[in-house]
Write a protein that holds these residues in place. Structure first.
Motif, PDB file in Angstrom:
ATOM      1  N   GLN A 242      27.945  23.114  -7.727  1.00  0.00           N
ATOM      2  CA  GLN A 242      29.352  23.484  -7.627  1.00  0.00           C
ATOM      3  C   GLN A 242      30.185  22.673  -6.632  1.00  0.00           C
ATOM      4  N   TRP A 243      29.596  21.741  -5.908  1.00  0.00           N
ATOM      5  CA  TRP A 243      30.307  21.105  -4.797  1.00  0.00           C
ATOM      6  C   TRP A 243      31.569  20.364  -5.231  1.00  0.00           C
ATOM      7  N   ASP A 244      31.616  19.860  -6.471  1.00  0.00           N
ATOM      8  CA  ASP A 244      32.790  19.105  -6.923  1.00  0.00           C
ATOM      9  C   ASP A 244      33.627  19.877  -7.940  1.00  0.00           C
ATOM     10  N   LYS A 245      33.407  21.212  -8.035  1.00  0.00           N
ATOM     11  CA  LYS A 245      34.153  22.048  -8.978  1.00  0.00           C
ATOM     12  C   LYS A 245      35.274  22.821  -8.260  1.00  0.00           C
ATOM     13  N   ASP A 246      36.121  23.486  -9.051  1.00  0.00           N
ATOM     14  CA  ASP A 246      37.240  24.261  -8.492  1.00  0.00           C
ATOM     15  C   ASP A 246      36.786  25.266  -7.430  1.00  0.00           C
ATOM     16  N   VAL A 247      35.648  25.932  -7.702  1.00  0.00           N
ATOM     17  CA  VAL A 247      35.198  27.016  -6.825  1.00  0.00           C
ATOM     18  C   VAL A 247      34.888  26.520  -5.415  1.00  0.00           C
ATOM     19  N   SER A 248      34.650  25.209  -5.257  1.00  0.00           N
ATOM     20  CA  SER A 248      34.375  24.680  -3.915  1.00  0.00           C
ATOM     21  C   SER A 248      35.563  24.882  -2.986  1.00  0.00           C
ATOM     22  N   TRP A 249      36.773  24.972  -3.543  1.00  0.00           N
ATOM     23  CA  TRP A 249      37.973  25.214  -2.731  1.00  0.00           C
ATOM     24  C   TRP A 249      38.055  26.666  -2.258  1.00  0.00           C
ATOM     25  N   VAL A 250      37.288  27.555  -2.875  1.00  0.00           N
ATOM     26  CA  VAL A 250      37.268  28.964  -2.458  1.00  0.00           C
ATOM     27  C   VAL A 250      36.130  29.207  -1.470  1.00  0.00           C
ATOM     28  N   ILE A 251      34.920  28.795  -1.855  1.00  0.00           N
ATOM     29  CA  ILE A 251      33.734  29.050  -1.033  1.00  0.00           C
ATOM     30  C   ILE A 251      33.650  28.063   0.136  1.00  0.00           C
ATOM     31  N   GLY A 252      33.950  26.796  -0.143  1.00  0.00           N
ATOM     32  CA  GLY A 252      33.800  25.751   0.859  1.00  0.00           C
ATOM     33  C   GLY A 252      34.526  26.025   2.168  1.00  0.00           C
ATOM     34  N   PRO A 253      35.830  26.346   2.142  1.00  0.00           N
ATOM     35  CA  PRO A 253      36.541  26.590   3.396  1.00  0.00           C
ATOM     36  C   PRO A 253      35.946  27.739   4.207  1.00  0.00           C
ATOM     37  N   GLU A 254      35.467  28.787   3.534  1.00  0.00           N
ATOM     38  CA  GLU A 254      34.897  29.919   4.268  1.00  0.00           C
ATOM     39  C   GLU A 254      33.598  29.510   4.977  1.00  0.00           C
ATOM     40  N   VAL A 255      32.777  28.718   4.286  1.00  0.00           N
ATOM     41  CA  VAL A 255      31.539  28.242   4.898  1.00  0.00           C
ATOM     42  C   VAL A 255      31.841  27.295   6.059  1.00  0.00           C
ATOM     43  N   THR A 256      32.762  26.355   5.831  1.00  0.00           N
ATOM     44  CA  THR A 256      33.108  25.382   6.869  1.00  0.00           C
ATOM     45  C   THR A 256      33.735  26.061   8.080  1.00  0.00           C
ATOM     46  N   TYR A 257      34.481  27.129   7.846  1.00  0.00           N
ATOM     47  CA  TYR A 257      35.120  27.876   8.931  1.00  0.00           C
ATOM     48  C   TYR A 257      34.098  28.696   9.715  1.00  0.00           C
ATOM     49  N   ALA A 258      33.105  29.261   9.009  1.00  0.00           N
ATOM     50  CA  ALA A 258      32.182  30.214   9.635  1.00  0.00           C
ATOM     51  C   ALA A 258      30.909  29.585  10.190  1.00  0.00           C
ATOM     52  N   TRP A 259      30.308  28.657   9.480  1.00  0.00           N
ATOM     53  CA  TRP A 259      28.967  28.198   9.844  1.00  0.00           C
ATOM     54  C   TRP A 259      28.881  27.473  11.185  1.00  0.00           C
ATOM     55  N   PRO A 260      29.884  26.714  11.608  1.00  0.00           N
ATOM     56  CA  PRO A 260      29.774  26.088  12.936  1.00  0.00           C
ATOM     57  C   PRO A 260      29.612  27.091  14.073  1.00  0.00           C
ATOM     58  N   THR A 261      29.985  28.359  13.839  1.00  0.00           N
ATOM     59  CA  THR A 261      29.800  29.365  14.894  1.00  0.00           C
ATOM     60  C   THR A 261      28.321  29.703  15.101  1.00  0.00           C
ATOM     61  N   VAL A 262      27.490  29.424  14.101  1.00  0.00           N
ATOM     62  CA  VAL A 262      26.049  29.704  14.232  1.00  0.00           C
ATOM     63  C   VAL A 262      25.203  28.441  14.153  1.00  0.00           C
ATOM     64  N   THR A 263      25.797  27.343  13.690  1.00  0.00           N
ATOM     65  CA  THR A 263      25.092  26.056  13.608  1.00  0.00           C
ATOM     66  C   THR A 263      25.951  24.990  14.285  1.00  0.00           C
ATOM     67  N   PRO A 264      25.973  24.971  15.599  1.00  0.00           N
ATOM     68  CA  PRO A 264      26.798  23.987  16.318  1.00  0.00           C
ATOM     69  C   PRO A 264      26.417  22.556  15.933  1.00  0.00           C
ATOM     70  N   GLY A 265      27.447  21.720  15.813  1.00  0.00           N
ATOM     71  CA  GLY A 265      27.190  20.317  15.495  1.00  0.00           C
ATOM     72  C   GLY A 265      27.024  20.034  14.022  1.00  0.00           C
TER      73      GLY A 265
END
Length: 346
Positions: A242-265
């Motif tokens: 799904q990385w290059d599909k429409d849904v990446s604009w929905v799921i991707g930002p949430e993951v990018t916003y949240a995951w650095p809080t638990v996976t620094p760097g």
């Protein structure tokens, strides 16, 4: 020709009018939503310091304005834990049957909701109609008829202060399990220790992680079964599809916003596109339907959220593997999947 020009001009004016009306409706809806959310903020703002760091402690509750036949419905604030074990606060809802409780207390069903967006207004218990008209209403009515308590976490940081740890397995599971602990002490619930968990999409991911962690994390509770509908389970495979599909604009930002809080760097540059980086924060906080519309438009004009498959980056591949729930071998598990699902690929 004059007639055709007049018709064309009239059509153009009509299109402008339609756009103006639609824009006015969107702005009006947002103003109403902002007012509703401002009025709810005091309830969702936890006291400092917390009255207790004990997971499952209820901070406050109030009746929901949308009753359900045969049940009392409440929103509540409770203590839970982040993936690192630090105290935090989540909100949620509880449905308590009006019928008399059986000996030994009522059974509990914990609901883990799907992706809704990370903005405060997206939290299920903060919406204008938390139960009525939602897809959850029919099965919740059935649970109530069985005499079971239904408890539904919003997840910590979604509608409450902090960053919601979206698709972070431990955090989601702790929020679910601690909502059950809170349900057991909720006035009038008369809940026992026997419970099951049911989740959809993101909530399916939460439910599976709950099945993995519950016995160790909450040995005083008796989890008897796990149900996951279209779960975000095999994250690496799902991202690759799904990385290059429409849904990446929905799921991707949430993951990018949240995951650095638990996976620094966790690397963003080179993985998330320039357009994706510019729009991550605002799209992560949009509710899911608005994000889906905007994402579809961005995809159609040639913008992509990711510049590469994140699963091909070693750090991202490792993070995706860490957040993929391992198989559950000691509980009954029901996984339900539609073959026509174009978000969670079968």
């Amino acid at each position: 020709m004059r007639v055709l020009r007049a018709i064309g001009a009239g059509a153009g004016v009509l299109a402008v009018v339609v756009l103006v009306v639609l824009a006015a409706k969107v702005i009006g809806d947002r103003i109403r939503t902002d007012r509703q959310q401002d009025a709810l903020d005091p309830f969702y703002t936890p006291p400092e310091p917390l009255p207790s760091a004990q997971p499952g402690t209820i901070i406050r509750s109030e009746a929901l304005g949308t009753p359900l036949e045969g049940a009392q419905t409440h929103r509540f604030l409770y203590v839970t834990q982040t993936s690192s074990g630090a105290p935090t606060v989540s909100s949620g809802m509880i449905l308590i049957p009006s019928s008399a409780p059986p000996p030994g207390g009522r059974k509990i069903v914990a609901w883990a909701h799907p992706t809704v967006g990370l903005g405060d207004a997206c939290a299920p218990s903060r919406t204008a109609s938390p139960i009525k008209g939602q897809l959850t209403e029919p099965w919740m009515l059935q649970m109530v008829k069985f005499g079971w308590v239904v408890v539904a976490t919003d997840y910590a940081g979604l509608g409450t202060p902090g960053t919601s740890q979206y698709l972070v397995g431990k955090s989601e599971a702790y929020d679910v399990i601690n909502s059950v602990r809170a349900a057991r002490s909720f006035p009038g619930a008369e809940a026992g220790t026997t419970w099951a968990v049911y989740g959809h999409s993101q909530g399916g991911h939460s439910a599976l992680w709950t099945g993995v962690l519950a016995k160790q994390y909450a040995p005083e509770l008796n989890l008897v079964a796990v149900t996951a509908a279209a779960p975000a389970a095999e994250l690496g495979a799902l991202v690759t599809e799904q990385w290059d599909k429409d849904v990446s604009w929905v799921i991707g930002p949430e993951v990018t916003y949240a995951w650095p809080t638990v996976t620094p760097g966790l690397p963003i540059e080179g993985v998330v596109s320039a357009a994706g980086q510019r729009n991550t924060d605002n799209m992560a906080k949009e509710c899911v339907m608005d994000a889906a519309v905007e994402g579809g438009v961005r995809q159609k004009i040639g913008e992509r959220y990711y510049s590469m498959n994140p699963n091909n980056n070693p750090r991202w591949s490792e993070a995706l593997a860490v957040e993929t729930p391992p198989p559950i071998t000691d509980l009954p598990v029901l996984v339900v999947q539609g073959t026509g699902d174009n978000v969670v690929i079968p």
